[in-house]
Motif scaffolding. Structure first.
Motif, PDB file in Angstrom:
ATOM      1  N   ARG A 156      78.225 101.761  85.027  1.00  0.00           N
ATOM      2  CA  ARG A 156      78.699 100.877  83.951  1.00  0.00           C
ATOM      3  C   ARG A 156      78.339 101.431  82.584  1.00  0.00           C
ATOM      4  O   ARG A 156      79.166 101.485  81.674  1.00  0.00           O
TER       5      ARG A 156
ATOM      6  N   ALA B 179      75.266 100.951  90.156  1.00  0.00           N
ATOM      7  CA  ALA B 179      76.342 100.279  89.427  1.00  0.00           C
ATOM      8  C   ALA B 179      76.018 100.203  87.938  1.00  0.00           C
ATOM      9  O   ALA B 179      76.905 100.374  87.093  1.00  0.00           O
TER      10      ALA B 179
ATOM     11  N   GLY C 295      80.392  95.957  91.419  1.00  0.00           N
ATOM     12  CA  GLY C 295      79.820  94.842  90.666  1.00  0.00           C
ATOM     13  C   GLY C 295      79.207  95.328  89.369  1.00  0.00           C
ATOM     14  O   GLY C 295      79.180  96.517  89.073  1.00  0.00           O
ATOM     15  N   ASP C 296      78.676  94.395  88.609  1.00  0.00           N
ATOM     16  CA  ASP C 296      78.159  94.672  87.270  1.00  0.00           C
ATOM     17  C   ASP C 296      76.868  95.471  87.255  1.00  0.00           C
ATOM     18  O   ASP C 296      76.536  96.099  86.272  1.00  0.00           O
TER      19      ASP C 296
ATOM     20  N   ARG D 261      82.674  94.152  85.212  1.00  0.00           N
ATOM     21  CA  ARG D 261      83.570  94.625  86.266  1.00  0.00           C
ATOM     22  C   ARG D 261      84.998  94.196  86.005  1.00  0.00           C
ATOM     23  O   ARG D 261      85.944  94.916  86.311  1.00  0.00           O
TER      24      ARG D 261
ATOM     25  N   SER E 197      77.437  87.833  83.887  1.00  0.00           N
ATOM     26  CA  SER E 197      77.983  88.404  85.099  1.00  0.00           C
ATOM     27  C   SER E 197      78.837  87.376  85.818  1.00  0.00           C
ATOM     28  O   SER E 197      78.576  86.183  85.749  1.00  0.00           O
TER      29      SER E 197
ATOM     30  N   LEU F 290      83.591 100.687  89.848  1.00  0.00           N
ATOM     31  CA  LEU F 290      82.683  99.723  89.220  1.00  0.00           C
ATOM     32  C   LEU F 290      83.097  98.296  89.568  1.00  0.00           C
ATOM     33  O   LEU F 290      82.247  97.459  89.880  1.00  0.00           O
ATOM     34  N   PHE F 291      84.389  98.027  89.525  1.00  0.00           N
ATOM     35  CA  PHE F 291      84.868  96.690  89.890  1.00  0.00           C
ATOM     36  C   PHE F 291      84.441  96.333  91.313  1.00  0.00           C
ATOM     37  O   PHE F 291      83.985  95.227  91.577  1.00  0.00           O
TER      38      PHE F 291
END
Length: 136
Positions: free
Chosen positions: A20, A16, A127-128, A78, A135, A123-124
């Motif tokens: 990101r 992730a 998660g971050d 996210r 976060s 990505l959403f």
């Protein structure tokens, strides 16, 4: 009967993070291109040539910079990344959609912005990731 649950890889947060950072880098490159190559006035003129308000070019530039910063720094990434989805879908409707699917087509087709929007949704859902300033 209970459905089997999928095992989540302990590396998923790192995946992730890579996603990101890559998405943030893309937004940064596109914003800096509008800022330094096309210039803000040139970007506004391009938007006007599409029949859109020139001011929308300035707004788009600012939104791209904000999304890039949030993704790269990990500030509610996210959620902020989701703001990029309508932005990218807008490029499909106003610019790339009429050029066919392949991004290698003249004027660039809608393949690339559609994949980019999908990656923001992924990505959403993921998660971050690791190494964020803020976060959730």
């Amino acid at each position: 009967m209970k459905a089997p649950t999928a095992a989540i890889s302990p590396l998923a947060p790192y995946a992730a993070t890579l996603l990101r950072l890559a998405l943030g880098g893309l937004f940064l490159v596109h914003a800096l291109t509008k800022l330094l190559v096309f210039t803000p006035a040139g970007t506004a003129a391009f938007f006007e040539s599409l029949g859109l308000p020139g001011a929308l070019g300035y707004v788009t530039l600012a939104v791209e910079l904000a999304i890039a910063a949030a993704l790269l720094l990990g500030v509610y990434a996210r959620w902020v990344g989701l703001l990029g989805v309508p932005l990218l879908l807008g490029t499909i409707v106003t610019v790339h959609g009429a050029n066919g699917f392949g991004f290698a087509n003249a004027g660039g087709g809608w393949e690339y912005p559609a994949f980019w929007a999908l990656a923001l949704v992924v990505l959403f859902l993921l998660g971050d990731g690791r190494w964020t300033l803020r976060s959730r």
